[in-house]
Design a protein around this motif. Structure first.
Motif, PDB file in Angstrom:
ATOM      1  N   MET A 226     -14.662  -1.841 -14.646  1.00  0.00           N
ATOM      2  CA  MET A 226     -14.366  -0.443 -14.311  1.00  0.00           C
ATOM      3  C   MET A 226     -13.828  -0.322 -12.885  1.00  0.00           C
ATOM      4  SD  MET A 226     -17.628   1.526 -15.970  1.00  0.00           S
ATOM      5  CE  MET A 226     -17.913   1.524 -17.744  1.00  0.00           C
ATOM      6  N   THR A 227     -14.386  -1.125 -11.987  1.00  0.00           N
ATOM      7  CA  THR A 227     -13.925  -1.081 -10.595  1.00  0.00           C
ATOM      8  C   THR A 227     -12.468  -1.508 -10.490  1.00  0.00           C
ATOM      9  OG1 THR A 227     -16.166  -1.526  -9.785  1.00  0.00           O
ATOM     10  CG2 THR A 227     -14.341  -1.988  -8.288  1.00  0.00           C
ATOM     11  N   VAL A 228     -12.098  -2.542 -11.224  1.00  0.00           N
ATOM     12  CA  VAL A 228     -10.708  -3.001 -11.201  1.00  0.00           C
ATOM     13  C   VAL A 228      -9.761  -1.883 -11.634  1.00  0.00           C
ATOM     14  CG1 VAL A 228      -9.063  -4.533 -12.350  1.00  0.00           C
ATOM     15  CG2 VAL A 228     -11.226  -5.438 -11.509  1.00  0.00           C
ATOM     16  N   LEU A 229     -10.100  -1.195 -12.717  1.00  0.00           N
ATOM     17  CA  LEU A 229      -9.230  -0.121 -13.214  1.00  0.00           C
ATOM     18  C   LEU A 229      -9.172   1.051 -12.231  1.00  0.00           C
ATOM     19  CD1 LEU A 229     -10.296  -0.113 -16.984  1.00  0.00           C
ATOM     20  CD2 LEU A 229      -8.250  -1.143 -15.965  1.00  0.00           C
ATOM     21  N   ALA A 230     -10.346   1.469 -11.728  1.00  0.00           N
ATOM     22  CA  ALA A 230     -10.376   2.619 -10.817  1.00  0.00           C
ATOM     23  C   ALA A 230      -9.652   2.318  -9.514  1.00  0.00           C
ATOM     24  CB  ALA A 230     -11.825   3.023 -10.542  1.00  0.00           C
ATOM     25  N   VAL A 231      -9.914   1.137  -8.957  1.00  0.00           N
ATOM     26  CA  VAL A 231      -9.289   0.771  -7.686  1.00  0.00           C
ATOM     27  C   VAL A 231      -7.786   0.613  -7.856  1.00  0.00           C
ATOM     28  CG1 VAL A 231      -9.113  -1.097  -5.998  1.00  0.00           C
ATOM     29  CG2 VAL A 231     -11.352  -0.255  -6.688  1.00  0.00           C
ATOM     30  N   LEU A 232      -7.379   0.055  -8.976  1.00  0.00           N
ATOM     31  CA  LEU A 232      -5.951  -0.109  -9.226  1.00  0.00           C
ATOM     32  C   LEU A 232      -5.241   1.240  -9.250  1.00  0.00           C
ATOM     33  CD1 LEU A 232      -3.837  -2.298  -9.732  1.00  0.00           C
ATOM     34  CD2 LEU A 232      -4.256  -2.033 -12.193  1.00  0.00           C
ATOM     35  N   GLY A 233      -5.864   2.220  -9.877  1.00  0.00           N
ATOM     36  CA  GLY A 233      -5.281   3.565  -9.899  1.00  0.00           C
ATOM     37  C   GLY A 233      -5.155   4.156  -8.502  1.00  0.00           C
ATOM     38  N   MET A 234      -6.192   3.987  -7.671  1.00  0.00           N
ATOM     39  CA  MET A 234      -6.141   4.504  -6.308  1.00  0.00           C
ATOM     40  C   MET A 234      -5.084   3.786  -5.485  1.00  0.00           C
ATOM     41  SD  MET A 234      -8.343   6.932  -6.313  1.00  0.00           S
ATOM     42  CE  MET A 234      -8.412   7.294  -4.556  1.00  0.00           C
ATOM     43  N   MET A 235      -4.936   2.496  -5.704  1.00  0.00           N
ATOM     44  CA  MET A 235      -3.941   1.734  -4.955  1.00  0.00           C
ATOM     45  C   MET A 235      -2.522   2.201  -5.278  1.00  0.00           C
ATOM     46  SD  MET A 235      -5.781  -2.008  -5.329  1.00  0.00           S
ATOM     47  CE  MET A 235      -4.471  -2.998  -4.633  1.00  0.00           C
ATOM     48  N   PHE A 236      -2.239   2.451  -6.537  1.00  0.00           N
ATOM     49  CA  PHE A 236      -0.907   2.953  -6.907  1.00  0.00           C
ATOM     50  C   PHE A 236      -0.690   4.358  -6.356  1.00  0.00           C
ATOM     51  CE2 PHE A 236      -0.517  -0.451 -10.063  1.00  0.00           C
ATOM     52  CZ  PHE A 236       0.839  -0.740  -9.954  1.00  0.00           C
ATOM     53  N   TRP A 237      -1.780   5.122  -6.242  1.00  0.00           N
ATOM     54  CA  TRP A 237      -1.658   6.470  -5.687  1.00  0.00           C
ATOM     55  C   TRP A 237      -1.243   6.398  -4.218  1.00  0.00           C
ATOM     56  CZ3 TRP A 237      -6.327  10.229  -4.708  1.00  0.00           C
ATOM     57  CH2 TRP A 237      -5.831  11.477  -4.280  1.00  0.00           C
ATOM     58  N   ILE A 238      -1.835   5.453  -3.474  1.00  0.00           N
ATOM     59  CA  ILE A 238      -1.536   5.343  -2.044  1.00  0.00           C
ATOM     60  C   ILE A 238      -0.160   4.723  -1.809  1.00  0.00           C
ATOM     61  CG2 ILE A 238      -2.243   4.236   0.112  1.00  0.00           C
ATOM     62  CD1 ILE A 238      -5.120   4.442  -0.866  1.00  0.00           C
ATOM     63  N   SER A 239       0.081   3.565  -2.444  1.00  0.00           N
ATOM     64  CA  SER A 239       1.352   2.874  -2.214  1.00  0.00           C
ATOM     65  C   SER A 239       1.677   1.977  -3.399  1.00  0.00           C
ATOM     66  CB  SER A 239       1.293   2.030  -0.937  1.00  0.00           C
ATOM     67  OG  SER A 239       2.459   1.243  -0.807  1.00  0.00           O
ATOM     68  N   PRO A 240       2.631   2.359  -4.240  1.00  0.00           N
ATOM     69  CA  PRO A 240       3.018   1.510  -5.378  1.00  0.00           C
ATOM     70  C   PRO A 240       3.465   0.120  -4.942  1.00  0.00           C
ATOM     71  CG  PRO A 240       3.907   3.712  -5.622  1.00  0.00           C
ATOM     72  CD  PRO A 240       3.337   3.646  -4.246  1.00  0.00           C
ATOM     73  N   LEU A 241       4.139   0.030  -3.792  1.00  0.00           N
ATOM     74  CA  LEU A 241       4.628  -1.277  -3.329  1.00  0.00           C
ATOM     75  C   LEU A 241       3.459  -2.219  -3.038  1.00  0.00           C
ATOM     76  CD1 LEU A 241       6.847  -3.192  -2.391  1.00  0.00           C
ATOM     77  CD2 LEU A 241       6.725  -2.105  -0.127  1.00  0.00           C
ATOM     78  N   LEU A 242       2.507  -1.733  -2.242  1.00  0.00           N
ATOM     79  CA  LEU A 242       1.354  -2.579  -1.922  1.00  0.00           C
ATOM     80  C   LEU A 242       0.517  -2.880  -3.163  1.00  0.00           C
ATOM     81  CD1 LEU A 242       0.124  -1.073   1.484  1.00  0.00           C
ATOM     82  CD2 LEU A 242       1.432  -3.166   1.087  1.00  0.00           C
ATOM     83  N   ALA A 243       0.458  -1.928  -4.112  1.00  0.00           N
ATOM     84  CA  ALA A 243      -0.292  -2.157  -5.348  1.00  0.00           C
ATOM     85  C   ALA A 243       0.313  -3.303  -6.147  1.00  0.00           C
ATOM     86  CB  ALA A 243      -0.331  -0.884  -6.182  1.00  0.00           C
ATOM     87  N   LEU A 244       1.645  -3.330  -6.197  1.00  0.00           N
ATOM     88  CA  LEU A 244       2.317  -4.431  -6.906  1.00  0.00           C
ATOM     89  C   LEU A 244       2.048  -5.768  -6.217  1.00  0.00           C
ATOM     90  CD1 LEU A 244       5.762  -2.755  -7.742  1.00  0.00           C
ATOM     91  CD2 LEU A 244       3.875  -3.272  -9.325  1.00  0.00           C
ATOM     92  N   VAL A 245       2.016  -5.747  -4.874  1.00  0.00           N
ATOM     93  CA  VAL A 245       1.682  -6.980  -4.143  1.00  0.00           C
ATOM     94  C   VAL A 245       0.276  -7.440  -4.493  1.00  0.00           C
ATOM     95  CG1 VAL A 245       1.320  -7.975  -1.861  1.00  0.00           C
ATOM     96  CG2 VAL A 245       3.271  -6.462  -2.257  1.00  0.00           C
ATOM     97  N   ALA A 246      -0.668  -6.481  -4.559  1.00  0.00           N
ATOM     98  CA  ALA A 246      -2.055  -6.834  -4.880  1.00  0.00           C
ATOM     99  C   ALA A 246      -2.182  -7.373  -6.299  1.00  0.00           C
ATOM    100  CB  ALA A 246      -2.955  -5.611  -4.705  1.00  0.00           C
ATOM    101  N   LEU A 247      -1.350  -6.856  -7.204  1.00  0.00           N
ATOM    102  CA  LEU A 247      -1.442  -7.279  -8.604  1.00  0.00           C
ATOM    103  C   LEU A 247      -1.031  -8.736  -8.811  1.00  0.00           C
ATOM    104  CD1 LEU A 247      -0.171  -4.212 -10.662  1.00  0.00           C
ATOM    105  CD2 LEU A 247      -2.431  -5.262 -10.723  1.00  0.00           C
ATOM    106  N   ILE A 248      -0.304  -9.299  -7.843  1.00  0.00           N
ATOM    107  CA  ILE A 248       0.098 -10.692  -7.994  1.00  0.00           C
ATOM    108  C   ILE A 248      -1.129 -11.596  -8.127  1.00  0.00           C
ATOM    109  CG2 ILE A 248       1.262 -12.616  -6.836  1.00  0.00           C
ATOM    110  CD1 ILE A 248       3.114 -10.597  -5.529  1.00  0.00           C
ATOM    111  N   ALA A 249      -2.251 -11.175  -7.506  1.00  0.00           N
ATOM    112  CA  ALA A 249      -3.466 -12.003  -7.539  1.00  0.00           C
ATOM    113  C   ALA A 249      -4.078 -12.065  -8.926  1.00  0.00           C
ATOM    114  CB  ALA A 249      -4.491 -11.459  -6.543  1.00  0.00           C
ATOM    115  N   VAL A 250      -3.811 -11.042  -9.764  1.00  0.00           N
ATOM    116  CA  VAL A 250      -4.475 -10.984 -11.067  1.00  0.00           C
ATOM    117  C   VAL A 250      -4.051 -12.127 -11.980  1.00  0.00           C
ATOM    118  CG1 VAL A 250      -4.840  -9.603 -13.135  1.00  0.00           C
ATOM    119  CG2 VAL A 250      -4.865  -8.521 -10.890  1.00  0.00           C
ATOM    120  N   PRO A 251      -2.735 -12.300 -12.277  1.00  0.00           N
ATOM    121  CA  PRO A 251      -2.365 -13.411 -13.172  1.00  0.00           C
ATOM    122  C   PRO A 251      -2.721 -14.774 -12.588  1.00  0.00           C
ATOM    123  CG  PRO A 251      -0.424 -12.416 -12.173  1.00  0.00           C
ATOM    124  CD  PRO A 251      -1.573 -11.516 -11.878  1.00  0.00           C
ATOM    125  N   MET A 252      -2.625 -14.903 -11.265  1.00  0.00           N
ATOM    126  CA  MET A 252      -2.999 -16.173 -10.651  1.00  0.00           C
ATOM    127  C   MET A 252      -4.482 -16.455 -10.875  1.00  0.00           C
ATOM    128  SD  MET A 252      -0.890 -15.874  -7.056  1.00  0.00           S
ATOM    129  CE  MET A 252      -1.518 -17.439  -6.465  1.00  0.00           C
TER     130      MET A 252
END
Length: 663
Positions: A226-252
């Protein structure tokens, strides 16, 4: 059931599910075997384990709802704190601007001086009042709101954990109950193939491990997802660019976790398999410790234990080491991601694209985003261990059961006790026939003695009457009723059985005698004790019939334990009596007295007596001589001696001549 003893184990070749050492499965202090493990995949096993919680789905839904609200509140906190950071930063900047100068004028002045980046940053700020400084009133309101949010989130998280604890404990309670019920439905052959220590390890160690796994991981896993989903939503709200950078860690992280877990899962299955095997070896050596000492095999037992312990150490070390690589790997990926976000975020603040509070909030979110991944990684070894244990429990629950009982029958008021074998065939192993096309009739009130060499099928014959095993062909009837047409409880309730190996449970002598008939009165218990001469030695004990004995009956002699088990059979008043070397542990004088008592007990009821000492069955109405699963001779004692066949040879080998070498 009036059976007074556990049936003897039968030695037979192992099927493909058995590792069969010399001596047969689980027999003797130096033997031992183990039900083989065919590991299931992690996903289906984990899914089935979660499915065990279905009866508590209402509580589970409440846990999810509480988790969503709690995580939602925790996710809003950094965003509000970021607003507080903006208030502080704006206040500090406003102090450097002379009073009376507007924010726009200050921006223009900076641009005129060539400080474009500072001008862009000042232009993007809110709440800048030149010369005012930090607005501590507004900052105090922000901090109070954050405090209330975090307090509410913590309270909901505690309530979630409380409810989830109840769900987990209910699940384990049901699993233990299912295992207990399953054990009572398993055929005797399953226990013959499974070493006792291995089976006990599944029932105790593995279920306890599943309980600990669910207790320690369910809440954290749910909260992490639940934290991953909620935090991901907040991150895209603040900055889509930085959110995409953070998402790189997920598949890795997923690739690393999947690769390591794939290697370690098999090792966790092997770890618990080895644990069960080591338990079986320890239980076997403990049960036969006297025999081990008699034959001087302590060194061999210690060597075998050391070898098993070393193998368990190796697989346990490998499982923990490999799975332990997950957490540092995920932390390394998270730290790299954090550095990238900090650099890009700083550049965005300098360019005026983001406020300092937004970057601070995003950095917190990036930590909250990688923390659940790290948490899941740290629990990977625990999850794999728990699922491996669950697989072993599920294998027990999925084992083939006894055939279904027939509909309940009304036990006739008058029981004749006629037993008929009609063309009976049976084998333990498909490749080794034991009994083939056997037919016989035991008339009501007859005493039928069964003799023959070891392995001839004597005990198997009476085990078939008890329906410990089902026939391959033919049928067995009692009073013209097929035993498969009556429930096992009805069948065994008419039979009393006493085996050579005594079995007593921890309790008083009185309770052990009344085990087969719990509703027996005190006088009935005493009558059975007097009839079987238990009364003779009980009065020499400190507490008489209230003397407490342990499972091994260590405070009674072997003969006294045997007398208690015979008294237990007397008390049940069975229609059919089965005695398998029942007097082998008593002295000659007591044996004569017991024969008299059993003669009275056998009156008007059919009895099967298995004996190696032929002196005990001279008065039998019918003697069956078995060899290789077939009846080769039958008749009375005198008739068989005159026939000078197999019985005559057995008799004279015991009484008329010295033992000779059998070629």
């Amino acid at each position: 059931m009036s059976t007074t003893e556990k049936p003897k184990k039968q030695e037979f070749e192992a099927t493909e599910r058995i590792e069969a050492p010399m001596g047969g499965p689980g027999r003797g202090p130096m033997g031992g075997g183990m039900v083989a493990q065919k590991a299931m995949t992690f996903g289906p096993s984990a899914k089935r384990l979660v499915g065990q919680m279905r009866p508590d789905r209402v509580q589970a839904i409440a846990v999810v709802v509480l988790g969503v609200v709690s995580v939602g509140l925790m996710s809003v906190g950094p965003r509000i704190l970021g607003h507080g950071t903006d208030l502080i930063f704006s206040g500090l900047i406003s102090r450097g601007i002379p009073a009376g100068v507007s924010q726009d004028q200050a921006v223009d002045n900076l641009r005129a001086q060539g400080n474009d980046r500072q001008a862009d940053m000042l232009a993007s700020m809110d709440h800048v009042v030149p010369g005012q400084g930090v607005d501590f009133t507004a900052l105090g309101h922000v901090l109070m709101v954050v405090l209330a949010i975090y307090a509410g989130a913590s309270l909901l998280a505690w309530l979630q954990g409380y409810i989830l604890n109840g769900v987990v404990q209910n699940t384990i309670y049901r699993m233990r109950s299912d295992v207990e019920e399953k054990i009572n439905r398993l055929p005797l052959g399953y226990f013959d193939r499974s070493p006792r220590g291995e089976l006990l390890s599944r029932v105790t160690n593995d279920i306890d491990n599943v309980s600990q796994t669910l207790q320690q991981t369910m809440s954290q896993l749910l909260t992490s997802l639940m934290t991953v989903l909620a935090v991901l939503g907040m991150m895209f709200w603040i900055s889509p660019l930085l959110a995409l950078v953070a998402l790189i860690a997920v598949p890795m992280s997923l690739v690393v976790t999947r690769t390591i877990m794939k290697r370690s899962q098999g090792q966790f299955v092997a770890q618990w398999r080895r644990t069960g095997k080591l338990n079986a070896q320890i239980e076997e050596a403990y049960s036969g410790h006297a025999l081990v000492k008699v034959f001087g095999r302590q060194h061999e037992v210690e060597e075998r234990f050391a070898a098993e312990n070393e193998e368990l150490y190796q697989v346990s070390f490998g499982a923990q080491f490999v799975s332990g690589l997950i957490m540092p790997s995920i932390m390394f990926i998270g730290n790299l991601n954090y550095v990238v976000i900090a650099v890009i975020g700083g550049l965005r603040v300098a360019s005026g694209s983001l406020s300092l509070g937004d970057v601070q909030a995003f950095v917190q979110y990036s930590r909250q985003f990688t923390q659940p991944l790290t948490t899941v990684a740290s629990m990977a070894n625990l999850l794999q261990s728990g699922v491996a244990s669950a697989e072993r429990v599920f294998e027990l629950l999925d084992a083939d059961e006894e055939t279904e009982d027939a509909a309940a029958l009304t036990t006739p008021a008058v029981r004749r006790g006629e037993v008929a074998f009609e063309h009976v065939s049976f084998r333990y192993d498909e490749d080794r026939p034991l009994i083939t096309d056997l037919s016989l009739v035991a008339r009501p009130g007859q005493t039928v003695a069964i003799v023959g060499p070891t392995g001839a099928g004597k005990t198997t014959l009476v085990n078939l009457v008890m329906r410990f095993y089902d026939l391959d062909a033919g049928r067995i009837t009692i009073d013209d009723v097929d035993i498969t047409a009556m429930p096992r409880s009805t069948l065994r309730g008419q039979i009393g059985m006493v085996l050579q190996d005594t079995w007593l449970f921890g309790g008083t002598i009185r309770d052990n005698i009344a085990y087969g008939r719990p509703d027996a009165t005190e006088e009935q218990v005493l009558e059975a004790a007097r009839a079987t001469f238990v009364d003779r030695f009980v009065h020499s004990l400190p507490d008489g019939y209230d003397t407490v004995i342990d499972e091994e009956g260590s405070n009674l002699s072997a003969g006294e334990r045997q007398l208690v088990t015979i008294a237990r059979a007397f008390l049940t008043n069975p229609a059919l009596l089965i005695l398998d070397e029942a007097t082998s542990s008593v002295d000659t004088r007591t044996e004569l007295l017991l024969q008299q008592a059993m003669a009275a007990l056998r009156t008007d009821r059919t009895s099967f007596v298995i004996a190696h000492r032929l002196s005990t069955i001279r008065d039998a109405d019918l003697i069956l001589v078995m060899e290789d699963g077939a009846i080769v001779e039958q008749g009375t004692h005198e008739e068989l001696l005159v026939a000078e066949g197999a019985y005559s040879r057995l008799y004279h080998a015991q009484f008329a001549a010295a033992a000779t070498e059998v070629i």
